[in-house]
Design an enzyme around this catalytic site. Structure first.
Site, short mmCIF file in Angstrom:
data_model
loop_
_atom_site.label_atom_id
_atom_site.label_comp_id
_atom_site.label_asym_id
_atom_site.label_seq_id
_atom_site.Cartn_x
_atom_site.Cartn_y
_atom_site.Cartn_z
N CYS A 169 30.16 6.74 28.08
CA CYS A 169 29.92 5.32 28.35
C CYS A 169 30.17 4.92 29.80
O CYS A 169 29.70 3.88 30.25
CB CYS A 169 30.78 4.45 27.44
N HIS A 221 24.74 -2.36 24.97
CA HIS A 221 25.47 -1.34 25.73
C HIS A 221 24.60 -0.09 25.87
O HIS A 221 24.72 0.85 25.07
CB HIS A 221 26.78 -1.06 24.99
N CYS A 239 36.10 1.78 28.37
CA CYS A 239 36.61 2.87 27.54
C CYS A 239 35.54 3.94 27.47
O CYS A 239 34.36 3.68 27.71
CB CYS A 239 36.98 2.36 26.15
#
Length: 403
Positions: free
Chosen positions: A91, A359, A389
Site C-alpha cells: 500500500c 485506495h 499502514c
C-alpha cells in the site's frame, strides 16, 4: 547534502474498480502514461529531463508486471532515454517511490525524478500475485498470518474502538470528500482521463457515496466476521497470538473500509538546480522520510511507530505538524493514529480519504502526498505528514514543508 523539492503533483480520478467502472477499459500502462504526459506537459519537460521514473504498484503480475515503469515511459511522450524502476511496498508503494526519489536526489544521484504509482484493481485482482506470506503454510503459520480485514478488527478490539466510532469516521470521510469536490479543492492535481480520440472518460472520483449516513451503514453486516469465526477461522489464529483478547470484535464493512478502485498519481521531484534549469518554482521540500517494520499479524498499526520514528530522526514533535494525511485503509487505522498522538480530527484527512474515494494500492501513497501539498497551500499551512499502514506489518511516512 542537496535538498529535494516537490515541483508538481498530479493524479487521475479514482474509478470504481469493477467492470462497470469508467476506467475499466484503460490498462495500467495507459493510465500511467496519461499521468506521465501530464507531468511532462504541465512542466515543459523536454528530452532526458529526469534521471528516472520510479513507479509503485502492489500486484505486479499480468499487465502490471514486467517492469511496468519502463513500459509506462515507452507508452508515454517521455524521452525513451529515461528508464523506469518498478517497486513494491504494498500500500505504500507510491509513497516509497517518492521517498526513494527524494533520497536519491539528496544523495547526489540525479537532479530530477518522476515518482508515483498505479493500481488497476478492476483489471488485476488484489492478491492475484499469490503472496508467499499468505500461501506458503510454513511462513503463514510462523507469522500467524490473517487477512487485512481481520487485522483491522484486531486493532479495534485491542484499542477499544466501537462499530459506531468506525461508522462515524466513514460518514465523515464521505462528507469531507463531497465538500472538497464541491469546493473544487482537487482542481490543481486532478487530470481528466481521455480515450485515444480525446473523448472524456473520467474527470471525478466516481467511487464516492455522499448519501452515506449512520443509518445506512448500520444495516451492513461485518465483512470479515465469517472468515474470522467460521471458515477458514482466522480468529483462532489471532487469538493464539493475542490470547488476552478472548474474542475479536468485528466492526469493519464496506462503509468504513477503503474502496477497491483504479487510479494513478505522480510527483515531480528535483533539486534546486533542477528547478532553475527548467524554470520551475518549488512548492515544498521533502523534509524527512521513514519506513519501519511492525507486528505482521495485527499488521496495520504501522502509522504509529513510523510517525514516532520520523519525528525522532527529524527532531520534530507532533505539535510541529499542521496537517496529517493518514490513509483510511480501515477506520480503526485512523482511529488508532489519532488516539496514539491525541491529534484533533480536524487536522486529519480534512478532505476525506480512501473510505470515500478509494485506495488504488500502488498509487495511494503518491495521492496523499499531493493532496497534503494542495491543502497546505489552500489553508496557508506550513508542515504536513503523510503516512500509511502496509500489508505484512510495515509503515511509511513523509514530512513535507512549503517553501
Amino acid at each position: 547534502m542537496a535538498e529535494a523539492y516537490i515541483y508538481d503533483a498530479v493524479r487521475s480520478p479514482r474509478g470504481k474498480g469493477r467492470k462497470d467502472g469508467s476506467l475499466h477499459e484503460v490498462t495500467a500502462a495507459r493510465l500511467s502514461a496519461n499521468i506521465l504526459n501530464a507531468i511532462k506537459d504541465r512542466n515543459g519537460l523536454e528530452g532526458h529531463a529526469v534521471e528516472d521514473v520510479i513507479w509503485g504498484n502492489a500486484t505486479q503480475v499480468m499487465e502490471q508486471g514486467g517492469c511496468l515503469a519502463r513500459t509506462a515511459v515507452l507508452a508515454s511522450e517521455l524521452d525513451q532515454r529515461i528508464p523506469g524502476l518498478s517497486i513494491n511496498r504494498f500500500c505504500a508503494s507510491g509513497m516509497e517511490a517518492v521517498n526513494l526519489a527524494a533520497n536519491q536526489i539528496k544523495g547526489g544521484a540525479g537532479d530530477g525524478y518522476i515518482a508515483g504509482g498505479v493500481e488497476m484493481m478492476g483489471r488485476v485482482a488484489m492478491g492475484s500475485d499469490g503472496a508467499a506470506i499468505a500461501v506458503d503454510p510454513s511462513i503463514a503459520m510462523d507469522t500467524y498470518f490473517v487477512p487485512q480485514g481481520i487485522s483491522a478488527d484486531i486493532i479495534a478490539t485491542e484499542y477499544g474502538f466501537t462499530r459506531e466510532q468506525a461508522d462515524a469516521l466513514g460518514v465523515e470521510s464521505q462528507r469531507r470528500a463531497k465538500a472538497a469536490w464541491d469546493d473544487n479543492r482537487f482542481a490543481k492535481s486532478i487530470i481528466t482521463i481521455r480515450d485515444q480520440n480525446g473523448l472524456e472518460i473520467l474527470s471525478h472520483d466516481e467511487y464516492m457515496r455522499p448519501q452515506t449516513d449512520m443509518q445506512s451503514l448500520g444495516g451492513l453486516n461485518p465483512a470479515f466476521q465469517a472468515m474470522g469465526e467460521v471458515m477458514p477461522g482466522f480468529d483462532k489464529v489471532a487469538l493464539m497470538k493475542y490470547p488476552h483478547l478472548e474474542k475479536i470484535n468485528h466492526i469493519h464493512h464496506a462503509g468504513n473500509s477503503s474502496g477497491i478502485v483504479d487510479g494513478s498519481a505522480a510527483v515531480l521531484i528535483g533539486s534546486k538546480e533542477f528547478g532553475e534549469a527548467h524554470g520551475l518554482k518549488p512548492r515544498a521540500r521533502i523534509r524527512a522520510t521513514a519506513k519501519i517494520g511492525t507486528d505482521p499479524t495485527i499488521m496495520l498499526t504501522g502509522p504509529v511507530p513510523v510517525t514516532e520514528h520520523i519525528m525522532k530522526q527529524s527532531g520534530m514533535s507532533i505539535s510541529d505538524i499542521d496537517l496529517f494525511e493518514v490513509n483510511e485503509a480501515f477506520a480503526s487505522v485512523v482511529l488508532r493514529f489519532m488516539q496514539a498522538f491525541d491529534v484533533d480530527d480536524s487536522k486529519v484527512n480534512v478532505n476525506g480519504g480512501s473510505i470515500a474515494m478509494g485506495h488504488p494500492l500502488g498509487a495511494t501513497g503518491a495521492i496523499i502526498i499531493g493532496t497534503l501539498l494542495d491543502e497546505l497551500e489552500r489553508a496557508d499551512k506550513e508542515v504536513g505528514l503523510a503516512t500509511l499502514c502496509v500489508a505484512s506489518g510495515m509503515g511509511a511516512a513523509t514530512i513535507i514543508e512549503r517553501v
